[in-house]
Design a protein around this motif. Structure first.
Motif, short mmCIF file in Angstrom:
data_model
loop_
_atom_site.label_atom_id
_atom_site.label_comp_id
_atom_site.label_asym_id
_atom_site.label_seq_id
_atom_site.Cartn_x
_atom_site.Cartn_y
_atom_site.Cartn_z
N THR A 187 58.36 -55.60 86.68
CA THR A 187 57.80 -54.28 86.41
C THR A 187 58.36 -53.72 85.09
O THR A 187 59.33 -54.23 84.55
N MET A 188 57.69 -52.67 84.62
CA MET A 188 58.12 -51.94 83.42
C MET A 188 58.30 -52.90 82.24
O MET A 188 59.22 -52.75 81.43
N PHE A 189 57.40 -53.86 82.14
CA PHE A 189 57.48 -54.86 81.08
C PHE A 189 56.98 -54.27 79.77
O PHE A 189 55.89 -53.71 79.70
N ASP A 190 57.79 -54.40 78.74
CA ASP A 190 57.44 -53.90 77.41
C ASP A 190 57.47 -55.07 76.43
O ASP A 190 58.53 -55.51 76.01
N ARG A 191 56.28 -55.58 76.10
CA ARG A 191 56.20 -56.75 75.25
C ARG A 191 56.68 -56.49 73.82
O ARG A 191 56.83 -57.41 73.03
N ARG A 192 56.98 -55.22 73.51
CA ARG A 192 57.47 -54.90 72.16
C ARG A 192 58.96 -55.14 72.02
O ARG A 192 59.49 -55.11 70.90
N THR A 193 59.66 -55.36 73.14
CA THR A 193 61.12 -55.51 73.06
C THR A 193 61.54 -56.92 73.46
O THR A 193 61.03 -57.49 74.44
N GLN A 194 62.48 -57.48 72.73
CA GLN A 194 63.01 -58.80 73.05
C GLN A 194 63.74 -58.81 74.39
O GLN A 194 63.72 -59.80 75.12
N ALA A 195 64.39 -57.69 74.71
CA ALA A 195 65.13 -57.61 75.97
C ALA A 195 64.18 -57.81 77.15
O ALA A 195 64.50 -58.53 78.11
N SER A 196 63.01 -57.18 77.09
CA SER A 196 62.05 -57.29 78.17
C SER A 196 61.46 -58.70 78.24
O SER A 196 61.31 -59.29 79.32
N ILE A 197 61.15 -59.26 77.09
CA ILE A 197 60.59 -60.62 77.03
C ILE A 197 61.57 -61.64 77.57
O ILE A 197 61.22 -62.52 78.38
N LYS A 198 62.84 -61.54 77.16
CA LYS A 198 63.86 -62.49 77.62
C LYS A 198 64.11 -62.34 79.12
O LYS A 198 64.30 -63.33 79.83
N SER A 199 64.12 -61.11 79.60
CA SER A 199 64.34 -60.89 81.03
C SER A 199 63.22 -61.50 81.85
O SER A 199 63.46 -62.10 82.91
N LEU A 200 61.99 -61.36 81.38
CA LEU A 200 60.85 -61.93 82.10
C LEU A 200 60.95 -63.45 82.15
O LEU A 200 60.71 -64.08 83.19
N LYS A 201 61.32 -64.06 81.03
CA LYS A 201 61.49 -65.51 81.00
C LYS A 201 62.58 -65.96 81.98
O LYS A 201 62.42 -66.96 82.69
N THR A 202 63.67 -65.21 82.01
CA THR A 202 64.77 -65.55 82.93
C THR A 202 64.32 -65.44 84.38
O THR A 202 64.63 -66.31 85.21
N LEU A 203 63.57 -64.40 84.70
CA LEU A 203 63.07 -64.23 86.05
C LEU A 203 62.21 -65.42 86.47
O LEU A 203 62.34 -65.94 87.59
N LYS A 204 61.34 -65.86 85.57
CA LYS A 204 60.42 -66.95 85.92
C LYS A 204 61.16 -68.27 86.12
O LYS A 204 60.75 -69.10 86.93
N VAL A 205 62.25 -68.46 85.40
CA VAL A 205 63.05 -69.68 85.56
C VAL A 205 63.86 -69.63 86.86
O VAL A 205 63.89 -70.60 87.64
N GLN A 206 64.50 -68.50 87.11
CA GLN A 206 65.41 -68.40 88.25
C GLN A 206 64.70 -68.25 89.59
O GLN A 206 65.28 -68.58 90.63
N HIS A 207 63.46 -67.77 89.58
CA HIS A 207 62.77 -67.49 90.84
C HIS A 207 61.42 -68.20 90.92
O HIS A 207 60.47 -67.68 91.51
#
Length: 256
Positions: A187-207
């Protein structure tokens, strides 16, 4: 009735928004929807204009009268929302006292399950909003649900909080001897920020295997809907947030 719990042991990740948005979309499809607020903070209750500090009858009464799952009790507690076809059992701040006063009594972990069983023919879906901590109320909601939705903000601290939630899921699975079907929802994904993009990638790998392929974006229309006490689909059905929740509901429908 299908019972979905929306839970995370970290607050501020979009649980209440997810409950309202999915519930409204289901109601708009013609389903009879019941929302149940088990959070003593009462965010869902406040969303629809009720005051958790002042409301006279609420989910608290279900636990105070565990041997009386009567039709009259439910009729007194269930209230209408601003969404046609969607009703709610509101929360009161008194829910916070249950952990100390009655949580150790036998059978109290199944109060929500027993309540929903008496309403089984009255609703097609029940969505449960839960408190952001492991305790009596969260365990009640997990025991009652067939599907668990775990909203997770796409930022680092929220990822750490998700680890606690996954541990709780594993604990419940062992104690109930059944697999708990759960889906992580970024949730609260902001494609303008690297922090949000990296967090989403981490979520997809870990879960992997337990995560929705897409994400709920940052959208000011979601905040506008909350301020108006309405669902995002009522305020702007073409908005990014509304479209994202529509996609999520399709995914949930395919996985039933």
């Amino acid at each position: 009735m299908q019972v979905w719990s929306i839970a995370n042991q970290k607050g501020g990740v979009g649980k209440t928004t997810t409950v309202v948005s999915l519930g409204a979309l289901l109601a708009e499809q013609g389903h009879r929807v019941l929302l149940l607020d088990l959070d003593p903070q009462g965010s869902l209750t406040s969303y629809f204009g009720f005051n958790p500090d002042e409301i006279e009858q609420s989910a608290f009464d279900l636990f105070m009268h565990p041997g009386q799952p009567s039709a009259q009790l439910h009729a007194d507690i269930i209230v209408a929302t601003s969404v046609p076809g969607m009703k709610m059992i509101p929360a009161s701040t008194a829910l916070a006292t249950l952990e100390r006063n009655i949580s150790q009594q036998d059978g109290m972990g199944l109060i929500v399950s027993k309540t929903l069983a008496t309403l089984w023919d009255d609703f097609d879906y029940a969505l449960i909003d839960t408190p952001p901590l492991l305790g009596f109320l969260l365990i009640n909601s997990l025991a009652a649900c067939k599907k668990l939705l775990v909203p997770v903000q796409t930022e680092f601290l929220a990822l750490k909080g998700l680890e606690r939630m996954v541990h709780t899921i594993q604990m419940v699975t062992r104690s109930q001897r059944r697999e708990l079907d759960y889906l992580v929802i970024p949730t609260m994904f902001d494609r303008r920020t690297q922090a949000s993009i990296k967090s989403l990638k981490t979520l997809k790998v870990q879960h992997q295997g337990h995560i929705w392929d897409l994400a709920i974006p940052v959208d000011t229309k979601l905040r506008d809907a909350s301020r108006a006490g309405k669902a995002i689909s009522q305020v702007d059905g073409a908005s990014r947030g509304a479209r994202a929740y529509g996609s999520l509901l399709k995914t949930l429908g395919q996985s039933r």
